[in-house]
Design an enzyme around this catalytic site. Structure first.
Site, PDB file in Angstrom:
ATOM      1  N   GLU A   1       3.268  -9.419  13.184  1.00 36.65           N
ATOM      2  CA  GLU A   1       4.678  -9.809  13.092  1.00 36.65           C
ATOM      3  C   GLU A   1       5.531  -8.954  14.019  1.00 36.65           C
ATOM      4  O   GLU A   1       5.073  -7.954  14.576  1.00 36.65           O
ATOM      5  CB  GLU A   1       5.132  -9.702  11.629  1.00 36.65           C
ATOM      6  CG  GLU A   1       4.353 -10.673  10.741  1.00 36.65           C
ATOM      7  CD  GLU A   1       4.778 -10.647   9.282  1.00 36.65           C
ATOM      8  OE1 GLU A   1       5.559  -9.755   8.878  1.00 36.65           O
ATOM      9  OE2 GLU A   1       4.307 -11.528   8.541  1.00 36.65           O
TER      10      GLU A   1
ATOM     11  N   CYS B   1      -0.031 -15.543  14.332  1.00 35.62           N
ATOM     12  CA  CYS B   1      -0.922 -15.710  13.180  1.00 35.62           C
ATOM     13  C   CYS B   1      -2.291 -15.072  13.444  1.00 35.62           C
ATOM     14  O   CYS B   1      -2.716 -14.915  14.597  1.00 35.62           O
ATOM     15  CB  CYS B   1      -1.125 -17.187  12.871  1.00 35.62           C
ATOM     16  SG  CYS B   1       0.298 -17.993  12.118  1.00 35.62           S
TER      17      CYS B   1
ATOM     18  N   GLU C   1      -5.172 -16.418  13.028  1.00 37.63           N
ATOM     19  CA  GLU C   1      -6.062 -17.358  13.705  1.00 37.63           C
ATOM     20  C   GLU C   1      -5.867 -17.277  15.214  1.00 37.63           C
ATOM     21  O   GLU C   1      -6.836 -17.333  15.985  1.00 37.63           O
ATOM     22  CB  GLU C   1      -5.785 -18.792  13.238  1.00 37.63           C
ATOM     23  CG  GLU C   1      -6.067 -19.030  11.762  1.00 37.63           C
ATOM     24  CD  GLU C   1      -4.872 -18.770  10.862  1.00 37.63           C
ATOM     25  OE1 GLU C   1      -4.060 -17.872  11.164  1.00 37.63           O
ATOM     26  OE2 GLU C   1      -4.758 -19.461   9.841  1.00 37.63           O
TER      27      GLU C   1
ATOM     28  N   CYS D   1      -1.585 -22.666   9.205  1.00 35.30           N
ATOM     29  CA  CYS D   1      -0.356 -23.416   9.474  1.00 35.30           C
ATOM     30  C   CYS D   1      -0.665 -24.554  10.456  1.00 35.30           C
ATOM     31  O   CYS D   1      -1.744 -24.597  11.069  1.00 35.30           O
ATOM     32  CB  CYS D   1       0.731 -22.490  10.034  1.00 35.30           C
ATOM     33  SG  CYS D   1       0.487 -22.024  11.772  1.00 35.30           S
TER      34      CYS D   1
ATOM     35  N   CYS E   1      -1.608 -23.515  13.991  1.00 37.82           N
ATOM     36  CA  CYS E   1      -2.962 -22.930  14.082  1.00 37.82           C
ATOM     37  C   CYS E   1      -4.031 -23.999  13.957  1.00 37.82           C
ATOM     38  O   CYS E   1      -5.095 -23.887  14.556  1.00 37.82           O
ATOM     39  CB  CYS E   1      -3.151 -21.834  13.038  1.00 37.82           C
ATOM     40  SG  CYS E   1      -2.331 -20.301  13.524  1.00 37.82           S
TER      41      CYS E   1
HETATM   42  N1  THU Z   1      -0.028 -16.449   8.610  1.00 38.17           N
HETATM   43  C1  THU Z   1      -1.213 -16.345   9.284  1.00 38.17           C
HETATM   44  O1  THU Z   1      -1.448 -15.373  10.015  1.00 38.17           O
HETATM   45  N2  THU Z   1      -2.126 -17.341   9.130  1.00 38.17           N
HETATM   46  C2  THU Z   1      -1.998 -18.375   8.255  1.00 38.17           C
HETATM   47  O2  THU Z   1      -2.902 -19.183   8.137  1.00 38.17           O
HETATM   48  C3  THU Z   1      -0.783 -18.506   7.451  1.00 38.17           C
HETATM   49  C4  THU Z   1       0.320 -17.584   7.795  1.00 38.17           C
HETATM   50  C5  THU Z   1       0.928 -15.340   8.721  1.00 38.17           C
HETATM   51  C6  THU Z   1       2.133 -15.601   9.563  1.00 38.17           C
HETATM   52  C7  THU Z   1       3.099 -14.568   8.995  1.00 38.17           C
HETATM   53  O3  THU Z   1       2.863 -13.317   9.643  1.00 38.17           O
HETATM   54  C8  THU Z   1       2.699 -14.440   7.535  1.00 38.17           C
HETATM   55  O4  THU Z   1       1.391 -14.976   7.437  1.00 38.17           O
HETATM   56  C9  THU Z   1       3.623 -15.164   6.586  1.00 38.17           C
HETATM   57  O5  THU Z   1       3.824 -16.460   6.992  1.00 38.17           O
END
Ligand code: THU
Length: 129
Positions: free
Chosen positions: A41, A50, A52, A83, A86
């Site tokens: 983040e 993300c 992935e 998401c 991804c």
């Molecule tokens: N996030 C991921 O890294 N992968 C997912 O499959 C779902 C969401 C992360 C994005 C963000 O940093 C946090 O989870 C909350 O949305």
């Protein structure tokens, strides 16, 4: 060690000070190598990435371009599902039939094939006249 275990192990390195939601991802390629990623983040929220995407970037940087299996893990009440963005990123490298295992730390598991996770995915073939 399973791919889910790889994702659980790497997840602790996630940089998630804003959401507090750490995610780990692991990819196995046909060569047998495993690539991992975490969510990263940023204080400028939309710049976060993300888990992935991190695992895919590691795979491609290593010179590999095919996903044989993938796992995604977070500390959630139910298995963490990728998401929409991804799903498209995974579909770029995962042929039909590839299984994505979604998991949480409680031991819940959900396995789905990529074509079920992202039906009618946009793909290169659609840009070919
Ligand atoms: N996030 C991921 O890294 N992968 C997912 O499959 C779902 C969401 C992360 C994005 C963000 O940093 C946090 O989870 C909350 O949305």
């Amino acid at each position: 060690m399973s791919l889910v275990d790889d994702a659980i192990r790497i997840r602790v390195n996630a940089h998630a000070p804003y959401s507090g939601f750490k995610v780990g991802a692991a990819i196995r390629t046909p060569s047998g190598r495993v690539f991992t990623g975490v969510n990263v983040e940023n204080a400028a929220y939309p710049e976060g990435t993300c888990a992935e995407a991190g695992a895919i970037a590691a795979m491609v940087a290593a010179g590999e371009t095919e996903i044989a299996a993938m796992a995604v893990v977070g500390d959630a009440p139910a298995p963490v599902t990728p998401c929409g963005g991804c799903r498209q990123k995974i579909a770029e490298f995962a042929p039909r039939g590839v299984v994505v295992t979604m998991a949480n730390l409680a031991g819940d598991r959900l396995e789905m094939k990529i074509e079920a996770l992202l039906p009618y995915a946009f793909a290169k073939a659609q840009m070919e006249g």
